[in-house]
Design an enzyme around this catalytic site. Structure first.
Site, short mmCIF file in Angstrom:
data_model
loop_
_atom_site.label_atom_id
_atom_site.label_comp_id
_atom_site.label_asym_id
_atom_site.label_seq_id
_atom_site.Cartn_x
_atom_site.Cartn_y
_atom_site.Cartn_z
N HIS A 220 0.84 -1.20 0.00
CA HIS A 220 0.00 0.00 0.00
C HIS A 220 0.88 1.26 0.00
O HIS A 220 0.67 2.18 -0.81
CB HIS A 220 -0.91 -0.01 1.23
CG HIS A 220 -1.76 1.21 1.36
ND1 HIS A 220 -3.10 1.22 1.06
CD2 HIS A 220 -1.47 2.47 1.78
CE1 HIS A 220 -3.59 2.43 1.27
NE2 HIS A 220 -2.61 3.21 1.72
N GLU A 221 1.86 1.31 0.89
CA GLU A 221 2.70 2.50 1.00
C GLU A 221 3.52 2.74 -0.27
O GLU A 221 3.72 3.87 -0.69
CB GLU A 221 3.63 2.37 2.21
CG GLU A 221 2.92 2.35 3.54
CD GLU A 221 1.99 3.53 3.76
OE1 GLU A 221 2.28 4.64 3.26
OE2 GLU A 221 0.95 3.33 4.40
N HIS A 224 1.78 4.78 -2.75
CA HIS A 224 1.95 6.23 -2.55
C HIS A 224 3.31 6.67 -3.06
O HIS A 224 3.44 7.74 -3.66
CB HIS A 224 1.82 6.56 -1.07
CG HIS A 224 0.48 6.24 -0.49
ND1 HIS A 224 -0.70 6.49 -1.14
CD2 HIS A 224 0.13 5.68 0.71
CE1 HIS A 224 -1.72 6.11 -0.38
NE2 HIS A 224 -1.23 5.61 0.74
N HIS A 230 -5.51 7.62 -2.79
CA HIS A 230 -6.42 6.57 -2.32
C HIS A 230 -7.55 6.27 -3.30
O HIS A 230 -7.88 7.08 -4.15
CB HIS A 230 -7.01 6.96 -0.96
CG HIS A 230 -6.10 6.68 0.18
ND1 HIS A 230 -6.12 7.39 1.35
CD2 HIS A 230 -5.10 5.76 0.33
CE1 HIS A 230 -5.20 6.94 2.17
NE2 HIS A 230 -4.56 5.95 1.56
#
Length: 491
Positions: A220-221, A224, A230
């Site tokens: 997930h990170e 980014h 998101h």
């Protein structure tokens, strides 16, 4: 860096269905202030003004934004600050604005290169170095499988993506908040901190459904760090709420795949060559088998640098008249007589032991911990019957690893440090004190976490990160602050 630098956080949230929520007929000023702050942070680009008093004429902007929030989380869209809505607002969550479907950062920052480097600056004690390396590489691979980027791990220096495990206030104006809550955050692509990814060391990092799954959070990170914001799609990796799913054969979900490919394009496949597409006019002569390429020699892992200002000890202890400092499968020995600092590989002295998490000396033996087991050693020999499990000391099954240990000579008790807790052990009776564990900060004022600890000339030396505290344990007070490298006879 170009564009707005934004950091992302992902948190554990218990998702529940809120049916028949009870309206709050008279929200308090504190409740209104909290709701205003929540909506301004997560559901508005310019901020939401909450009413100073509950009057219909002043609620329009507030209510409209509140409805957006209720719709996002699947609540009853009432526009009222009801109990179900307040309950969602009180849950820990990601710190970036929520979005619909996949989305990108303002200005769509991206890596303007085909090879992006990364470096794991330090490791969590919850997993082995190999497990962390594998989880990080696997999390990056789900992106390199679908976009034309290659990720290369470097052992030292400054990488594009600097990865570290830290706790509390760690210097980037985005302090972690302890167990649960914020799990990690990452910066969008760019210079300086761009792409850097931090994991909260106060969490319990795992590769399973227990605790916080490092692969899922890292994946997930890194979204980014690639420039992704998101998504509102609940099955997307970039959905702001953390949920566990089976990681075997994990592939980037379609929503995330479309989003990251919108930034970088699609990873090309090797096109067929003319030689493979044209039919031969005659049967070719068989070609000799080519000689196999020699196996590449892997680059050796760099040796730990004892003079690094960022030196972090895995463990430290006295043995005889010397001090031993352990780091990444090696140890430095500092003798009381001037012999300089000597360095050896742990397995060259104790072949059974590859890594040391904690160690302490008691009488004529040294107890060495690695993971959920320990050895007793005397000189260069491991005593018969070892390793043994941690439970032999009286630890419960939830304790899988010891962060640090020391035998305190004034009380004649052994102290064990596990995350933020301290345990006290009676060596003569071979049992743990029943009133423990306690919080470290209560038992040892001024100390909260410990990576390594040892006793020397009447003082205890507590190391956490690269910093060390010289401590008078009998008076429970700090004497001075040092760096770990101060023991390494560096210029």
């Amino acid at each position: 860096m170009e564009g707005a630098l934004a950091f992302q956080t992902v948190m554990i949230v218990v998702v529940a269905a809120f049916c028949g929520a009870v309206p709050i007929t008279s929200p308090s000023q504190e409740e209104l202030a909290k709701a205003q702050e929540y909506l301004s942070q997560f559901f508005s680009d310019v901020g939401v003004t909450a009413p100073k008093t509950v009057r219909r004429s002043s609620l329009d902007s507030f209510d409209d934004t509140l409805r957006r929030m209720q719709e996002f989380f699947g609540l009853d869209v009432t526009g009222h600050l009801d109990s179900g809505t307040m309950k969602v607002m009180s849950q820990p969550r990601c710190g970036f604005t929520d979005a619909a479907r996949y989305s990108h950062f303002a200005g769509q920052p991206k890596w303007e290169k085909s090879v992006v480097t990364y470096r794991i600056v330090n490791y969590t004690p919850d997993l082995s170095h190999e497990e962390v390396d594998s989880a990080i590489a696997k999390a990056l691979k789900i992106y390199s499988d679908v976009i034309p980027l290659t990720f290369k791990k470097i052992p030292s220096g400054t990488a594009d993506i600097m990865i570290s495990f830290k706790s509390g206030d760690h210097g980037d104006f985005a302090a972690f908040d302890g167990v649960s809550g914020v799990l990690a955050h990452a910066f969008s692509p760019g210079e300086g901190h761009g792409g850097d990814t931090h994991f909260d060391e106060d969490e319990t990092w795992t590769l399973t459904s227990a605790g916080s799954n490092l692969f899922l959070v890292a994946a997930h990170e890194f979204g980014h760090a690639m420039g992704m914001a998101h998504s509102q799609v609940e099955t997307a990796l970039m959905y702001p709420l953390y949920t566990y799913e089976n990681t075997d054969g994990y592939k980037l979900p379609d929503d995330d795949k479309q989003g990251v490919q919108a930034i970088y394009g699609i990873r090309p496949t090797t096109p067929p060559t003319e030689e493979t597409t044209l039919q031969p006019t005659k049967r070719p002569e068989p070609k000799p088998e080519p000689e196999p390429d020699p196996e590449p020699t892997p680059d050796p892992e760099p040796l730990p640098d004892r003079c690094s200002r960022d030196l972090v000890f895995d463990a430290a202890t006295s043995i005889g008249r010397g001090l031993y400092f352990f780091k990444d499968g090696y140890f430095w020995k500092k003798s009381s007589s001037w012999d300089g600092i000597t360095m050896k590989q742990i397995q060259s002295v104790w072949p059974e032991i590859s890594h040391v998490d904690a160690a302490y000396e008691y009488k004529n033996t040294v107890v060495v911990f690695e993971g959920d087991h320990y050895w007793r050693i005397s000189g260069n020999a491991v005593l018969a019957g070892y390793p043994k499990p941690l439970r032999d000391f009286g630890f419960p099954p939830c304790v899988k690893k010891i962060d640090a240990a020391v035998h305190e000579p004034f009380t004649d008790k052994t102290l064990f440090f596990v995350k933020r807790e301290i345990w006290r052990y009676n060596e003569r009776r071979e049992r743990m004190y029943s009133s423990y564990p306690r919080y470290i900060k209560v038992e040892v004022p001024g100390i909260t976490r410990v990576d390594a600890v040892f006793e020397n000339e009447g003082y205890l030396y507590f190391s956490y990160g690269s910093t060390q505290i010289e401590y008078d344990y009998t008076r429970r007070r700090t004497i001075r602050t040092l760096s770990n490298s101060d023991w390494m006879d560096c210029e």
